[in-house]
Design a protein around this motif. Structure first.
Motif, PDB file in Angstrom:
ATOM      1  N   UNK A 775       5.225  11.316   4.325  1.00 24.66           N
ATOM      2  CA  UNK A 775       4.198  11.408   5.364  1.00 24.66           C
ATOM      3  C   UNK A 775       2.795  11.571   4.783  1.00 24.66           C
ATOM      4  N   UNK A 776       2.563  12.445   3.777  1.00 24.78           N
ATOM      5  CA  UNK A 776       1.223  12.528   3.190  1.00 24.78           C
ATOM      6  C   UNK A 776       0.751  11.196   2.604  1.00 24.78           C
ATOM      7  N   UNK A 777       1.672  10.456   1.983  1.00 23.87           N
ATOM      8  CA  UNK A 777       1.305   9.148   1.431  1.00 23.87           C
ATOM      9  C   UNK A 777       0.920   8.199   2.560  1.00 23.87           C
ATOM     10  N   UNK A 778       1.694   8.207   3.640  1.00 18.72           N
ATOM     11  CA  UNK A 778       1.376   7.367   4.797  1.00 18.72           C
ATOM     12  C   UNK A 778       0.030   7.768   5.389  1.00 18.72           C
ATOM     13  N   UNK A 779      -0.237   9.074   5.484  1.00 12.92           N
ATOM     14  CA  UNK A 779      -1.531   9.544   5.985  1.00 12.92           C
ATOM     15  C   UNK A 779      -2.666   9.054   5.091  1.00 12.92           C
ATOM     16  N   UNK A 780      -2.469   9.200   3.769  1.00 11.30           N
ATOM     17  CA  UNK A 780      -3.510   8.775   2.828  1.00 11.30           C
ATOM     18  C   UNK A 780      -3.790   7.288   2.927  1.00 11.30           C
ATOM     19  N   UNK A 781      -2.719   6.489   3.065  1.00 16.54           N
ATOM     20  CA  UNK A 781      -2.889   5.036   3.170  1.00 16.54           C
ATOM     21  C   UNK A 781      -3.643   4.675   4.443  1.00 16.54           C
TER      22      UNK A 781
END
Length: 835
Positions: A775-781
């Motif tokens: 989820x953090x990676x998806x948020x960052x993207x």
């Protein structure tokens, strides 16, 4: 697992970051206030922004040490210009000029159309310009030939009287009068000839030039600005007039930064809204609204400090660096989301310093890997031969470093202060202490707005977010299913095939018109020029650098064989040389110039008859020819790169020492270095990334997969940007260098989380990594894409290209981080018994 781990560097780093987190958590105000003071001080550098601007197109978008620049220096020293004998053919630069193209849907060589053209020409020549309380006209600043302003020969042929067109038989491409030959291909476009002769039946366009002498930049620029104002306000029912000047591209390019200033504010508003929404919790205590807002502020402080520091140090600021804030915003928010995710996995009942210590132990190394690779890629790009690339990479690299520093200090302090509020169970907005559970008898509104602080009593951690739950319970198991793995491998093979195909279709070179805004007047000019005057290309200068005995038959034969070699090229049309004209003159007057004495005796008389040829000969004090030059007219039958390389290769193969040059070669030199330099930078960066991964990721095999992900994303971006209509030029090179850093972020986070997982089974390790950081990676993207999304509507090619490539990088990076790399780690990790 133990025998494959190489955590001799990673483990001490985790301990150091843990100690740092505890210290920051214990003294948050120091780390909150100090970055604010530092960024305010460094931000004072923006006072010098105007003085540091360096947007000269030649300096920034051509190779610093390009061969054409050395060739130009030689020509300027060997053949100094003569103000009284102006010749556009012999200019070593573009010169000072204004030009217009008058086009028509039908035949423009009619009395009516020519009358309108002559009227416009008269207004331009009669235009009065004010300068320093004095007025001047074109005749006062024009470039002159034997005392008269350089005229437009197509108008001279009809003696500046439109009705004379009916009595003149124009021939194309050359019109031969009683005294000289006139190259009409420079003045007439889209010409239709008589089927049986070279007589012109019709033409669709006429181009006029107004050359100015080098009379002081201010005065020249004033006249050019007045020309633009005049022509832009002229209209004709029968003509479409496009126009440009020698300064137009530079002036239009300098407008680009202003066109995106308003987009900065839109971007930051979007970033704040997105960060708040994705960090919002229904729990009024556990919500991370203030941390999200501080995360956006932290990136702003990083940009303020990075840019300000370089401006204080006198570093030139090129317009391409204006893209940096959009990139830094994405990097900063990515770090923030990962830190918040790690914070939520700490024990709620621990003290704030202990919680921050745990957060740093789990997040800081991952963030450090991403930052180090980003910064390394950018600093390696600083070795580029293009000034624009160097400026971008330096400003972006320093800003990335400040972004990392402020994420560790300023953002960490904000998290600590927010953690203190949470520890006291205070409301996120009012800071009043509120109950964890709603008292009986209160309304539903009270339960929503005035209650908070719940956590999982079993794990003593904050409640798992819905998206993290989805990654752990649904997405992770689905991705690690054998059938899904097979499908992913097939999808990857298709991705790679399309990427490789697109890479072979990639075109090189920066189209100069792309430096202007889409609504610029010069776009119409370049379109008309390509539509009507595309048959003929450059008139290239060829310099004979060695002294020759031009009267000697053997040396004449060598020189003529060189000319024949040039003319045998399919894109060379004709040769124009002083020595050929001299030979023809000698033959017509029955002179034998095969001896040195006769040759040198009659040469002055020939030069008196043809005074412009004097500029083609460099004489020593004793009248020996030290060097000379001639010209070859090229056709638009090949790419500019192939034309320039073909001419240079032919010159090298000639037995006589030759040099070929045209002012446009200054820009064409980019074709000779852009591909090799890009490949070299990418390869060095990938090796550097691999070294960083091997040092910081405690598993060699996973480090190799990170390096693989970088290569894979770069190939994908290169191929798909070609299919999206983006060329490989200094603008896209900037983004490809940045791509190296961005592409490693997501894969490094997942790989590091994978090898750090306590699980033993590779599938469980992949699911655990996705649950922690999916989820953090998806948020960052998503935050990065939203950060650059507004650039898609920019009127500048530079910023639209930035959007396209960043979009591709993030999409493919996300695809690798959340799909390909987890699958590869499970498949090949299980095979290798290491991961």
């Amino acid at each position: 697992m133990a025998r494959c781990r190489t955590d001799c560097t990673e483990r001490p780093l985790r301990i150091c970051f843990e100690m740092m987190g505890h210290f920051i958590g214990s003294h948050p105000w120091w780390f909150l206030i100090t970055p604010l003071i530092v960024s305010t001080g460094l931000g004072s550098g923006f006072y010098f922004l105007t003085d540091r601007l360096s947007n000269n197109i030649e300096e920034q978008f051509t190779p610093v040490d390009g061969p054409a620049k050395m060739e130009r220096k030689y020509i300027e020293e060997t053949f100094p210009g003569n103000d009284s004998m102006f010749s556009s053919l012999r200019l070593s630069t573009d010169g000072n000029y204004a030009t217009l193209i008058a086009a028509s849907d039908g035949n423009i060589l009619t009395a009516e159309s020519l009358h309108d053209i002559l009227h416009l020409d008269f207004k331009i020549r009669s235009m009065v310009v004010q300068f320093d309380n004095q007025s001047f006209k074109y005749v006062d600043v024009c470039a002159k030939l034997i005392g008269s302003c350089i005229s437009n020969e197509v108008l001279d042929i009809i003696e500046h009287y439109a009705n004379n067109i009916g009595s003149v038989n124009l021939t194309f491409p050359w019109y031969h009068s009683d005294f000289r030959s006139i190259p009409l291909y420079l003045s007439l476009g889209s010409v239709k000839l008589n089927a049986e002769s070279s007589v012109v039946e019709s033409a669709e366009a006429v181009q006029l030039h107004y050359y100015l002498k080098d009379n002081g930049k201010t005065k020249t620029d004033l006249w050019l600005e007045s020309f633009i104002d005049l022509v832009s306000n002229e209209s004709s029912p029968s003509l479409q007039v496009s126009y440009s000047t020698s300064m137009s591209m530079q002036w239009e390019f300098e407008k680009s930064p202003a066109s995106v200033i308003y987009l900065f504010s839109i971007t930051y508003i979007i970033a704040i809204i997105f960060s708040i929404l994705t960090c919002w919790r229904l729990d009024n205590v556990r919500t991370k609204v203030w941390v999200a807002s501080c995360g956006v502020l932290s990136t702003g402080l990083a940009i303020l400090s990075g840019f300000g520091a370089l401006l204080l140090l006198g570093q030139p600021f090129v317009m391409t660096a204006a893209s940096c804030p959009f990139m830094i915003l994405g990097i900063g928010l990515d770090d923030m989301f990962i830190m918040i995710s790690c914070w939520q996995r700490t024990r709620v009942l621990d003290s704030v310093p202990d919680r921050l210590a745990d957060t740093y132990r789990n997040a800081a190394v991952s963030i450090s890997i991403a930052t180090l690779t980003d910064a390394l890629a950018l600093f390696l790009g600083n070795s580029s031969p293009f000034g624009s690339v160097r400026s971008f990479c330096l400003y972006a690299g320093i800003s990335v470093c400040f972004c990392y520093l402020y994420s560790i200090t300023f953002l960490g302090a904000c998290m600590a202060l927010n953690g203190q509020r949470e520890a006291e169970n205070k409301h996120w907005f009012t800071c009043a202490k509120i109950p964890e559970d709603p008292p009986s008898g209160n309304s539903k509104a009270f339960s929503i707005c005035c209650v908070g602080g719940r956590y999982n009593r079993i794990t003593e951690k904050e409640e798992t977010e819905a998206m993290s739950h989805i990654f752990e319970r649904y997405y992770g198991p689905l991705l690690t299913h054998k059938l899904m793995k097979a499908c992913i491998l097939v999808i990857y093979a298709g991705y790679l095939a399309v990427s490789i195909y697109g890479s072979f279709m990639l075109k090189e070179g920066l189209d100069i018109k792309n430096l202007a805004l889409d609504d610029s007047y010069i776009i119409d000019y370049y379109n008309h020029q390509r539509q009507h005057f595309s048959e003929y290309s450059c008139n290239v200068m060829v310099v004979v650098k060695q002294p020759l005995s031009y009267w000697d038959k053997e040396e004449q034969s060598c020189l003529h064989s060189c000319i024949s070699s040039f003319e045998s090229l399919n894109f060379v049309n004709s040769t124009f040389a002083w020595f050929i004209s001299y030979e023809n003159h000698a033959e017509a007057t029955h002179l034998n110039i095969s001896s040195q004495e006769v040759f040198q005796t009659h040469l002055p008389h020939f030069l008196d008859l043809n005074p412009t040829f004097r500029q083609d000969i460099s004489l020593t004090l004793d009248s020996n020819i030290l060097a000379s030059r001639f010209f070859i007219q090229t056709l638009n039958r090949t790419t500019m790169k192939d034309m320039m390389i073909g001419l240079r290769r032919t010159a090298e193969e000639c037995p006589v020492e030759l040099l070929v040059y045209h002012p446009a070669f200054i820009y064409f030199d980019q074709y000779t270095v852009i591909t090799d330099n890009t490949i070299q930078t990418v390869l060095v960066a990938v090796i550097a990334m691999l070294v960083v991964s091997l040092v910081l990721v405690p598993n060699p095999l996973c480090s190799i997969w990170v390096a693989f992900a970088i290569c894979s994303v770069i190939v994908g971006v290169t191929g798909f940007m070609s299919l999206w209509g983006v060329n490989l030029d200094s603008i896209s090179m900037i983004n490809l260098v940045m791509c190296i850093g961005f592409s490693v972020d997501f894969s490094a986070h997942i790989s590091y989380s994978f090898v750090s997982s306590p699980k033993s089974d590779v599938n469980e390790k992949a699911v655990d990594a996705l649950a922690h950081l999916g989820y953090p990676i998806l948020q960052g993207a998503l935050s990065t894409i939203l950060g650059v999304l507004v650039l898609s509507v920019s009127g500048s090619y530079i910023f639209r290209t930035f959007f396209k490539i960043v979009f591709l990088v993030i999409v493919f990076g996300l695809l690798h981080g959340l799909v390909f790399i987890p699958v590869f780690l499970t498949v090949f990790g299980a095979f290798g018994k290491c991961c």
